[in-house]
Design a protein around this motif. Structure first.
Motif, PDB file in Angstrom:
ATOM      1  N   GLU A   1      51.301  50.537  51.308  1.00 10.68           N
ATOM      2  CA  GLU A   1      51.994  51.076  50.144  1.00 10.68           C
ATOM      3  C   GLU A   1      51.162  52.116  49.394  1.00 10.68           C
ATOM      4  N   GLY A   2      49.853  51.990  49.418  1.00 11.80           N
ATOM      5  CA  GLY A   2      49.006  52.875  48.636  1.00 11.80           C
ATOM      6  C   GLY A   2      48.802  54.221  49.300  1.00 11.80           C
ATOM      7  N   THR A   3      48.204  55.141  48.559  1.00  9.46           N
ATOM      8  CA  THR A   3      47.816  56.413  49.142  1.00  9.46           C
ATOM      9  C   THR A   3      46.606  56.215  50.041  1.00  9.46           C
ATOM     10  N   ALA A   4      46.314  57.215  50.864  1.00  7.86           N
ATOM     11  CA  ALA A   4      45.153  57.132  51.738  1.00  7.86           C
ATOM     12  C   ALA A   4      43.875  56.947  50.931  1.00  7.86           C
ATOM     13  N   GLU A   5      43.768  57.638  49.818  1.00 12.59           N
ATOM     14  CA  GLU A   5      42.560  57.539  48.989  1.00 12.59           C
ATOM     15  C   GLU A   5      42.427  56.145  48.367  1.00 12.59           C
ATOM     16  N   GLU A   6      43.544  55.572  47.937  1.00  9.14           N
ATOM     17  CA  GLU A   6      43.504  54.222  47.362  1.00  9.14           C
ATOM     18  C   GLU A   6      43.107  53.196  48.420  1.00  9.14           C
ATOM     19  N   LEU A   7      43.627  53.349  49.611  1.00 13.12           N
ATOM     20  CA  LEU A   7      43.287  52.432  50.693  1.00 13.12           C
ATOM     21  C   LEU A   7      41.812  52.546  51.056  1.00 13.12           C
ATOM     22  N   LEU A   8      41.293  53.768  51.089  1.00  9.02           N
ATOM     23  CA  LEU A   8      39.875  53.959  51.383  1.00  9.02           C
ATOM     24  C   LEU A   8      39.002  53.321  50.308  1.00  9.02           C
ATOM     25  N   ARG A   9      39.349  53.513  49.044  1.00 11.81           N
ATOM     26  CA  ARG A   9      38.553  52.914  47.964  1.00 11.81           C
ATOM     27  C   ARG A   9      38.550  51.395  48.059  1.00 11.81           C
ATOM     28  N   GLN A  10      39.702  50.806  48.381  1.00 12.06           N
ATOM     29  CA  GLN A  10      39.754  49.347  48.514  1.00 12.06           C
ATOM     30  C   GLN A  10      38.935  48.884  49.711  1.00 12.06           C
ATOM     31  N   ALA A  11      38.998  49.643  50.806  1.00  8.81           N
ATOM     32  CA  ALA A  11      38.211  49.290  51.990  1.00  8.81           C
ATOM     33  C   ALA A  11      36.716  49.336  51.682  1.00  8.81           C
ATOM     34  N   LEU A  12      36.281  50.343  50.941  1.00 13.93           N
ATOM     35  CA  LEU A  12      34.870  50.426  50.559  1.00 13.93           C
ATOM     36  C   LEU A  12      34.469  49.241  49.688  1.00 13.93           C
ATOM     37  N   SER A  13      35.327  48.860  48.771  1.00 12.87           N
ATOM     38  CA  SER A  13      35.055  47.692  47.929  1.00 12.87           C
ATOM     39  C   SER A  13      34.958  46.432  48.782  1.00 12.87           C
ATOM     40  N   ASP A  14      35.850  46.301  49.754  1.00 13.82           N
ATOM     41  CA  ASP A  14      35.829  45.131  50.640  1.00 13.82           C
ATOM     42  C   ASP A  14      34.552  45.084  51.472  1.00 13.82           C
ATOM     43  N   LEU A  15      34.162  46.239  52.017  1.00  8.93           N
ATOM     44  CA  LEU A  15      32.965  46.276  52.863  1.00  8.93           C
ATOM     45  C   LEU A  15      31.714  45.932  52.072  1.00  8.93           C
ATOM     46  N   ALA A  16      31.716  46.265  50.787  1.00  6.06           N
ATOM     47  CA  ALA A  16      30.551  45.978  49.945  1.00  6.06           C
ATOM     48  C   ALA A  16      30.468  44.511  49.538  1.00  6.06           C
ATOM     49  N   ASP A  17      31.540  43.761  49.783  1.00  6.21           N
ATOM     50  CA  ASP A  17      31.620  42.356  49.369  1.00  6.21           C
ATOM     51  C   ASP A  17      31.637  41.467  50.604  1.00  6.21           C
TER      52      ASP A  17
END
Length: 306
Positions: free
Chosen positions: A158-174
């Motif tokens: 549902e999100g934009t590509a940029e929103e999905l990337l930001r969430q993925a980066l947050s996930d990878l950091a956790d």
């Protein structure tokens, strides 16, 4: 393998633990009339979903081990893997919509319920639960997880590509967030954008986080190989998804770092198995996501017209 050789009883102890967890659920089972009118049968299963079991405890234990990763990250946290798997299957029957109702040659009724589960606010997945109502009236779970085979894409972003990337980066950091969810979101970003997503700094951060979680990357590659080996008509979507998530990671973020983290031979082995299995899949083209990059040939191999 080394752990099994050092401790031959490990598998048996794990199995016994899984079976005890199934027994601890205390489900009473469900009975229904396989010849009853559809709406009445569905109403019974909706209302009694909390008492449904698998046909045997060993089936429940095996399926929960094999298919747990198909659940959303949040649903996997519902207690033990067995408890989480049962809870997800129960929710799908209780809340989901009936999408298939068939009767087999022995008089058993097989009903499939479909539910959309949120992975994050940016992504959802389809979960399907098959319930069999035997000719003698015993009702039980038959299977649960991603629809197999799917008639449409399992995942929706549902999100934009940029929103999905930001969430993925947050996930990878956790480290507490499953690695596979981050790769799924990176794949969703690629589908949304049509091209690799992220500036140079973001790509470097992805690569750094993945390198720090290299053991989880190894596990992900193992799952990709297992899906590639599995019966293609049932598991083709998972095989293609995992291979594309890896390829997107390699070509969009890791680049030359890729083969310091994974073996080229291991990737070649997965591709060899996909070339062998996927042409037999007879996959529904409508289940292939929109925006698949041209180089991801495995989707076409599965869903090409013959």
């Amino acid at each position: 393998m080394d752990r099994l050789l050092a401790d031959p009883g490990l598998v048996q102890r794990r199995l016994e633990q899984d079976l005890s967890e199934v027994a601890a659920l205390g489900r009473s089972g469900v009975r229904a009339d396989p010849g009853s009118e559809r709406s009445r049968l569905v109403e019974t299963l909706h209302s009694e979903a909390h008492n449904l079991e698998f046909d045997a405890p060993i089936v429940a234990a095996t399926q929960s081990k094999r298919r747990l990763l198909e659940l959303s990250a949040g649903e996997r946290r519902e207690g033990t893997p067995v408890h989480a798997y049962y809870a997800s299957a129960t929710a799908t029957v209780h809340e989901g919509a009936l999408v298939k109702d068939e009767t087999d040659s022995g008089g058993a009724r097989i009903l499939t319920f479909l539910r959309q589960a949120a992975e994050t606010p940016l992504a959802t997945m389809a979960l399907a639960t098959e319930v069999t109502v035997e000719a003698d009236g015993r009702a039980h779970f038959e299977a649960h997880g991603w629809p197999t085979p799917p008639a449409e894409p399992v995942h929706t972003f549902e999100g934009t590509a940029e929103e999905l990337l930001r969430q993925a980066l947050s996930d990878l950091a956790d480290d507490g967030v499953p690695f596979d969810r981050a790769l799924l979101l990176l794949w969703g970003a690629r589908l949304q954008a049509g091209d690799p997503v992220g500036d140079e700094q973001q790509r470097i951060r992805v690569a750094q986080h993945v390198a720090a979680r290299s053991a989880e990357l190894d596990h992900y590659l193992t799952h990709a190989e297992n899906y590639a080996l599995a019966p293609s008509e049932q598991w083709w979507y998972a095989a293609c998804l995992y291979r594309s998530a890896l390829e997107n990671l390699f070509e969009s973020y890791l680049g030359g770092v890729t083969f310091s983290l994974v073996s080229a031979e291991d990737i070649d082995d997965v591709d060899e198995k996909l070339r062998e299995k996927l042409p037999l899949a007879q996959a529904t083209p409508s289940a292939v996501p929109d925006g698949v990059p041209e180089g991801h040939w495995w989707w076409k191999a599965a869903a090409s017209d013959r």
